[in-house]
Design a protein around this motif. Structure first.
Motif, PDB file in Angstrom:
ATOM      1  N   ASP A 190      50.831  34.023  40.310  1.00 19.21           N
ATOM      2  CA  ASP A 190      50.406  35.115  41.188  1.00 19.21           C
ATOM      3  C   ASP A 190      51.437  35.348  42.294  1.00 19.21           C
ATOM      4  O   ASP A 190      51.686  36.493  42.696  1.00 19.21           O
ATOM      5  CB  ASP A 190      49.044  34.786  41.788  1.00 19.21           C
ATOM      6  CG  ASP A 190      48.426  35.976  42.500  1.00 19.21           C
ATOM      7  OD1 ASP A 190      48.532  37.099  41.989  1.00 19.21           O
ATOM      8  OD2 ASP A 190      47.829  35.786  43.577  1.00 19.21           O
ATOM      9  N   LYS A 208      48.199  29.101  37.918  1.00 16.01           N
ATOM     10  CA  LYS A 208      47.804  30.496  38.139  1.00 16.01           C
ATOM     11  C   LYS A 208      48.281  31.010  39.498  1.00 16.01           C
ATOM     12  O   LYS A 208      48.798  32.129  39.603  1.00 16.01           O
ATOM     13  CB  LYS A 208      46.276  30.616  38.042  1.00 16.01           C
ATOM     14  CG  LYS A 208      45.754  32.008  38.332  1.00 16.01           C
ATOM     15  CD  LYS A 208      44.243  32.064  38.205  1.00 16.01           C
ATOM     16  CE  LYS A 208      43.700  33.431  38.590  1.00 16.01           C
ATOM     17  NZ  LYS A 208      42.223  33.500  38.447  1.00 16.01           N
ATOM     18  N   LYS A 209      48.135  30.205  40.543  1.00 17.48           N
ATOM     19  CA  LYS A 209      48.553  30.632  41.873  1.00 17.48           C
ATOM     20  C   LYS A 209      50.065  30.800  41.960  1.00 17.48           C
ATOM     21  O   LYS A 209      50.572  31.683  42.665  1.00 17.48           O
ATOM     22  CB  LYS A 209      48.062  29.629  42.920  1.00 17.48           C
ATOM     23  CG  LYS A 209      46.551  29.626  43.105  1.00 17.48           C
ATOM     24  CD  LYS A 209      46.131  28.710  44.231  1.00 17.48           C
ATOM     25  CE  LYS A 209      44.619  28.768  44.448  1.00 17.48           C
ATOM     26  NZ  LYS A 209      44.172  27.874  45.556  1.00 17.48           N
ATOM     27  N   LEU A 236      45.499  37.396  35.437  1.00 15.22           N
ATOM     28  CA  LEU A 236      45.363  36.739  36.728  1.00 15.22           C
ATOM     29  C   LEU A 236      43.938  36.768  37.261  1.00 15.22           C
ATOM     30  O   LEU A 236      43.519  35.867  37.993  1.00 15.22           O
ATOM     31  CB  LEU A 236      46.300  37.394  37.757  1.00 15.22           C
ATOM     32  CG  LEU A 236      47.795  37.169  37.543  1.00 15.22           C
ATOM     33  CD1 LEU A 236      48.607  37.977  38.549  1.00 15.22           C
ATOM     34  CD2 LEU A 236      48.148  35.688  37.652  1.00 15.22           C
ATOM     35  N   ARG A 291      40.933  37.470  35.187  1.00 16.20           N
ATOM     36  CA  ARG A 291      39.878  37.059  34.254  1.00 16.20           C
ATOM     37  C   ARG A 291      40.001  35.639  33.727  1.00 16.20           C
ATOM     38  O   ARG A 291      39.043  35.137  33.144  1.00 16.20           O
ATOM     39  CB  ARG A 291      39.842  38.034  33.069  1.00 16.20           C
ATOM     40  CG  ARG A 291      39.426  39.452  33.442  1.00 16.20           C
ATOM     41  CD  ARG A 291      38.049  39.470  34.070  1.00 16.20           C
ATOM     42  NE  ARG A 291      37.600  40.797  34.433  1.00 16.20           N
ATOM     43  CZ  ARG A 291      36.839  41.570  33.648  1.00 16.20           C
ATOM     44  NH1 ARG A 291      36.471  41.129  32.459  1.00 16.20           N
ATOM     45  NH2 ARG A 291      36.460  42.767  34.060  1.00 16.20           N
ATOM     46  N   TYR A 292      41.134  34.979  33.902  1.00 12.27           N
ATOM     47  CA  TYR A 292      41.309  33.660  33.304  1.00 12.27           C
ATOM     48  C   TYR A 292      41.709  32.621  34.361  1.00 12.27           C
ATOM     49  O   TYR A 292      42.335  32.962  35.362  1.00 12.27           O
ATOM     50  CB  TYR A 292      42.377  33.696  32.201  1.00 12.27           C
ATOM     51  CG  TYR A 292      42.030  34.638  31.071  1.00 12.27           C
ATOM     52  CD1 TYR A 292      41.082  34.301  30.116  1.00 12.27           C
ATOM     53  CD2 TYR A 292      42.660  35.878  30.972  1.00 12.27           C
ATOM     54  CE1 TYR A 292      40.760  35.176  29.085  1.00 12.27           C
ATOM     55  CE2 TYR A 292      42.350  36.754  29.953  1.00 12.27           C
ATOM     56  CZ  TYR A 292      41.403  36.399  29.010  1.00 12.27           C
ATOM     57  OH  TYR A 292      41.090  37.269  28.003  1.00 12.27           O
ATOM     58  N   GLU A 293      41.321  31.386  34.117  1.00 14.59           N
ATOM     59  CA  GLU A 293      41.721  30.255  34.944  1.00 14.59           C
ATOM     60  C   GLU A 293      42.640  29.361  34.112  1.00 14.59           C
ATOM     61  O   GLU A 293      42.308  28.988  32.988  1.00 14.59           O
ATOM     62  CB  GLU A 293      40.499  29.466  35.410  1.00 14.59           C
ATOM     63  CG  GLU A 293      39.583  30.238  36.343  1.00 14.59           C
ATOM     64  CD  GLU A 293      40.237  30.533  37.684  1.00 14.59           C
ATOM     65  OE1 GLU A 293      41.167  29.782  38.061  1.00 14.59           O
ATOM     66  OE2 GLU A 293      39.826  31.509  38.343  1.00 14.59           O
ATOM     67  N   PHE A 294      43.782  29.017  34.659  1.00 10.87           N
ATOM     68  CA  PHE A 294      44.742  28.191  33.924  1.00 10.87           C
ATOM     69  C   PHE A 294      45.645  27.496  34.933  1.00 10.87           C
ATOM     70  O   PHE A 294      45.800  27.955  36.077  1.00 10.87           O
ATOM     71  CB  PHE A 294      45.566  29.045  32.956  1.00 10.87           C
ATOM     72  CG  PHE A 294      46.227  30.235  33.600  1.00 10.87           C
ATOM     73  CD1 PHE A 294      47.507  30.131  34.143  1.00 10.87           C
ATOM     74  CD2 PHE A 294      45.566  31.457  33.673  1.00 10.87           C
ATOM     75  CE1 PHE A 294      48.118  31.214  34.737  1.00 10.87           C
ATOM     76  CE2 PHE A 294      46.173  32.554  34.261  1.00 10.87           C
ATOM     77  CZ  PHE A 294      47.448  32.428  34.803  1.00 10.87           C
ATOM     78  N   GLU A 299      39.168  42.630  40.398  1.00 11.01           N
ATOM     79  CA  GLU A 299      38.439  41.570  41.087  1.00 11.01           C
ATOM     80  C   GLU A 299      37.075  42.037  41.565  1.00 11.01           C
ATOM     81  O   GLU A 299      36.117  41.261  41.606  1.00 11.01           O
ATOM     82  CB  GLU A 299      39.268  41.068  42.272  1.00 11.01           C
ATOM     83  CG  GLU A 299      40.504  40.278  41.856  1.00 11.01           C
ATOM     84  CD  GLU A 299      41.378  39.926  43.040  1.00 11.01           C
ATOM     85  OE1 GLU A 299      41.152  40.494  44.128  1.00 11.01           O
ATOM     86  OE2 GLU A 299      42.298  39.090  42.887  1.00 11.01           O
TER      87      GLU A 299
END
Length: 278
Positions: A96, A92-93, A84, A86-89, A163
């Motif tokens: 989360d 994602k939200k 959640l 380190r990566y963007e995909f 974070e």
């Protein structure tokens, strides 16, 4: 003459009074009621109540399943928090937000859903049944339910630390030739340990006393899958309040000792971490 600094909240006296009042109403008075009800039993009756073979085995089931679930949550919590942060995909939200679903979902609803999913006719249960693995109405089913209710505590404890973690430490270690595994275990993991112990401790405490999501999937077979909270509820339904509170008091004592040990380890890790930073 120095001007008195303005405080956003009232002074120490009022703030401490409010704090003690809230703690008394929410924590101290309910805990004191356990001791008061339990004290109506003699020492011999108390020992006899909490050392019945059925009760002792329920202690074993509750603590064993909670411990195993906490270990799984500690590992998976780090992995989920890592993904959640380190990566963007896409989505994602949404993912989360799903992490906090066990907080909002009624435990009874969670228990019924998990049971229907893991029975021999359920999607997950039918798949594992092909390999001779039964989930529902076994200790494995209890662990499965406890993982569900405990995972948010670890993720939400570790996620903020990741974070705020500065990538310069990783870059410096990489420049010096450290492998990815070495960077994680020697650079990143020491920073995560205090938060990990906090999240694991909270998850363990929740798992120990979990009832609603476990009672459906456990099967509640004495000397096999019967958890301690179920015995406490059974005693309450029989109006045996002193016996119920005696068993609850033992659970409280064990939980307090374990959480105290976790906090001591966390404090030790924090001192080591501050020493490294200094």
């Amino acid at each position: 003459m120095k001007k008195r600094s303005k405080r956003v909240i009232p002074g120490f006296g009022i703030s401490m009074g409010i704090t003690i009042t809230i703690l008394s109403l929410v924590v101290l008075i309910p805990l004191a009621s356990l001791i008061i009800y339990s004290s109506t039993l003699s020492l011999g009756e108390f020992v006899e109540t909490v050392t019945r073979p059925r009760v002792l085995y329920s202690f074993w089931v509750s603590f064993l399943t909670a411990f195993v679930a906490t270990l799984v949550n500690a590992v998976m919590g780090i992995v989920i928090a890592w993904v959640l942060v380190r990566y963007e995909f896409p989505g994602k939200k949404i993912m989360d937000g799903i992490i906090e679903l066990p907080f909002a979902l009624p435990t009874a609803v969670a228990g019924i859903s998990l049971t229907s999913l893991t029975t021999d006719q359920g999607i997950l249960g039918k798949f594992f049944a092909q390999f001779g693995i039964k989930i529902a109405y076994t200790k494995l089913g209890i662990i499965f339910a406890l993982i569900f209710v405990g995972i948010p505590f670890v993720v939400r404890s570790v996620q903020p630390v990741l974070e705020k973690f500065e990538g310069t430490y990783e870059e410096a270690a990489s420049v010096m030739g450290a492998s990815r595994a070495t960077i994680f275990w020697k650079v990143i993991f020491p920073e995560l340990k205090p938060a990990l112990f906090t999240g694991a401790g909270l998850a363990f405490g929740r798992c120990i006393g979990e009832y609603g999501s476990v009672v459906f999937i456990a099967g509640n077979t004495p000397f096999d899958t019967e958890i301690t909270p179920l015995i406490i509820m059974s005693e309450l339904q029989a109006f045996e309040y002193p016996k119920a509170t005696s068993i609850a008091l033992v659970m409280l004592g064990f939980s307090f000792l374990i959480l105290f040990a976790v906090n001591m380890i966390q404090s030790h890790n924090m001192k080591i971490l501050e020493g490294r930073r200094g």
